[in-house]
Design a protein around this motif. Structure first.
Motif, PDB file in Angstrom:
ATOM      1  N   ILE A 162      -3.285  67.080 -46.193  1.00  0.00           N
ATOM      2  CA  ILE A 162      -4.594  67.146 -45.525  1.00  0.00           C
ATOM      3  C   ILE A 162      -4.554  66.129 -44.403  1.00  0.00           C
ATOM      4  O   ILE A 162      -4.554  64.913 -44.651  1.00  0.00           O
ATOM      5  N   ASN A 163      -4.508  66.602 -43.170  1.00  0.00           N
ATOM      6  CA  ASN A 163      -4.357  65.687 -42.043  1.00  0.00           C
ATOM      7  C   ASN A 163      -5.703  65.158 -41.574  1.00  0.00           C
ATOM      8  O   ASN A 163      -6.477  65.861 -40.915  1.00  0.00           O
ATOM      9  N   ALA A 164      -5.976  63.895 -41.907  1.00  0.00           N
ATOM     10  CA  ALA A 164      -7.209  63.233 -41.484  1.00  0.00           C
ATOM     11  C   ALA A 164      -6.949  62.230 -40.360  1.00  0.00           C
ATOM     12  O   ALA A 164      -7.862  61.507 -39.953  1.00  0.00           O
ATOM     13  N   ALA A 165      -5.710  62.191 -39.861  1.00  0.00           N
ATOM     14  CA  ALA A 165      -5.387  61.263 -38.777  1.00  0.00           C
ATOM     15  C   ALA A 165      -5.919  61.808 -37.455  1.00  0.00           C
ATOM     16  O   ALA A 165      -5.724  62.979 -37.136  1.00  0.00           O
ATOM     17  N   ALA A 166      -6.581  60.970 -36.696  1.00  0.00           N
ATOM     18  CA  ALA A 166      -7.130  61.419 -35.410  1.00  0.00           C
ATOM     19  C   ALA A 166      -7.478  60.226 -34.526  1.00  0.00           C
ATOM     20  O   ALA A 166      -7.794  59.145 -35.022  1.00  0.00           O
ATOM     21  N   TYR A 167      -7.407  60.458 -33.225  1.00  0.00           N
ATOM     22  CA  TYR A 167      -7.933  59.514 -32.228  1.00  0.00           C
ATOM     23  C   TYR A 167      -9.372  59.954 -32.015  1.00  0.00           C
ATOM     24  O   TYR A 167      -9.627  61.025 -31.450  1.00  0.00           O
ATOM     25  N   THR A 168     -10.329  59.157 -32.469  1.00  0.00           N
ATOM     26  CA  THR A 168     -11.731  59.583 -32.459  1.00  0.00           C
ATOM     27  C   THR A 168     -12.620  58.781 -31.513  1.00  0.00           C
ATOM     28  O   THR A 168     -13.834  58.965 -31.518  1.00  0.00           O
ATOM     29  N   ALA A 169     -12.024  57.896 -30.700  1.00  0.00           N
ATOM     30  CA  ALA A 169     -12.815  57.116 -29.741  1.00  0.00           C
ATOM     31  C   ALA A 169     -13.134  58.031 -28.551  1.00  0.00           C
ATOM     32  O   ALA A 169     -12.386  58.093 -27.572  1.00  0.00           O
ATOM     33  N   VAL A 170     -14.230  58.745 -28.656  1.00  0.00           N
ATOM     34  CA  VAL A 170     -14.545  59.819 -27.721  1.00  0.00           C
ATOM     35  C   VAL A 170     -14.623  59.332 -26.275  1.00  0.00           C
ATOM     36  O   VAL A 170     -14.051  59.950 -25.375  1.00  0.00           O
ATOM     37  N   ASP A 171     -15.295  58.233 -26.044  1.00  0.00           N
ATOM     38  CA  ASP A 171     -15.418  57.728 -24.673  1.00  0.00           C
ATOM     39  C   ASP A 171     -14.109  57.124 -24.170  1.00  0.00           C
ATOM     40  O   ASP A 171     -13.709  57.339 -23.025  1.00  0.00           O
ATOM     41  N   ALA A 172     -13.422  56.380 -25.014  1.00  0.00           N
ATOM     42  CA  ALA A 172     -12.156  55.758 -24.616  1.00  0.00           C
ATOM     43  C   ALA A 172     -11.112  56.800 -24.243  1.00  0.00           C
ATOM     44  O   ALA A 172     -10.260  56.563 -23.386  1.00  0.00           O
TER      45      ALA A 172
END
Length: 295
Positions: free
Chosen positions: A65-75
């Motif tokens: 289950i891949n929960a890895a993500a770049y989630t800094a939307v503005d950055a």
């Protein structure tokens, strides 16, 4: 059926809630990015290989289950290369590794792959139109996974909050204690989702996938039921904090400019989840109440 589940992104708020589901019948390995960086091919190959071997040794079925993500939307607007590496290249390598080891993959994606121009909940088959770097990189990740040849499913969700990490609920709680009033945008509508509920839903799907009974549809939508604006969500949070919700003042997106454009409407339809005979998600209001009871 016994499961052995690898959760890249295990130190995030969703990853931590998935790790908390480890039990006698579910063995969860949830490394953070310091232990498993999905942008490093060698680490990914080794992790999936170790998962397959661990499952073989304990007589269980392996699932990622891949929960890895770049989630800094503005950055991501000024760091799209890094966001692409984590949100697209990483899932591509992970899916290839899963395909080679015949390990099924569930990849978590986002409502931000849509433009936000709709007036009714989005179905999995609706046309994509991301308006931010974050959304573009997540859409690319979906394509990479589904085109990999792996036995894979993409689960889109949105507006996540959990016990750990940074999220909107925690931000509102902090602002409630430090400001008399708070202005929150009232022209963006979505479906708030408690990561504990999402984790349980993903684990249910993992069990189905591992047993060979995975849904025919390869893209599913999973959020807590219902829809609300950020302002309405903030008012509900204030109410649970015992504060006057009138202290939350509505404003427009134009009055609160951000680097990344958010979809004005990103509600995801629950139909695909229900039609797959998976347990329907409870309303967001009930989930928020349960979140505060769990504090």
């Amino acid at each position: 059926m016994r499961l052995t589940v690898l959760v890249p992104g295990g130190s995030g708020q969703l990853g931590r809630d998935l790790a908390a589901l480890s039990s006698g019948s579910v063995d969860v390995v949830a490394p953070g990015s310091a232990e498993l960086d999905v942008t490093v091919t060698g680490q990914v190959l080794a992790a999936v290989g170790a998962l397959a071997e661990r499952a073989r040794e304990n007589g269980s079925a392996p699932v990622v289950i891949n929960a890895a993500a770049y989630t800094a939307v503005d950055a991501a607007e000024t760091d799209e290369e890094r966001a692409f590496a984590v949100n697209a290249d990483g899932p591509r390598v992970l899916a290839a590794a899963c395909a080679s080891r015949r390990v099924p993959l569930i990849h978590v994606s986002t409502d931000y792959v849509f433009s936000g121009d709709a007036s009714e909940p989005y179905e999995p088959s609706d046309e994509l139109g991301p308006r931010s770097a974050y959304g573009r990189t997540k859409a690319a990740g979906e394509d990479a996974v589904l085109g990999s040849g792996a036995s894979s499913w993409v689960v889109r969700t949105g507006w996540l909050y959990g016990q750990s990490g940074k999220n909107f609920v925690k931000t509102m709680a902090r602002l409630e204690s430090s400001r008399e009033t708070v202005s929150v945008v009232d022209d963006q509508v979505g479906g708030p989702t408690w990561t504990a509920d999402l984790a349980s839903a993903l684990m249910e799907l993992a069990g189905r996938v591992a047993s060979g009974d995975g849904p025919e549809r390869r893209i599913l939508h999973c959020t807590n039921a219902g829809a609300v604006s950020w302002c309405g969500f903030a008012k509900a949070i204030f109410t649970h904090l015992g504060a006057d919700p009138a202290r939350v003042r509505p404003c427009t997106s134009a009055e609160y400019p951000q680097a990344a454009t958010r979809p004005a409407y990103s509600v995801l339809s629950p139909a695909s989840w229900r039609e797959a005979w998976l347990t329907p998600m409870r309303p967001w209001e009930e989930a928020l109440e349960a979140y505060f009871r769990a504090q």
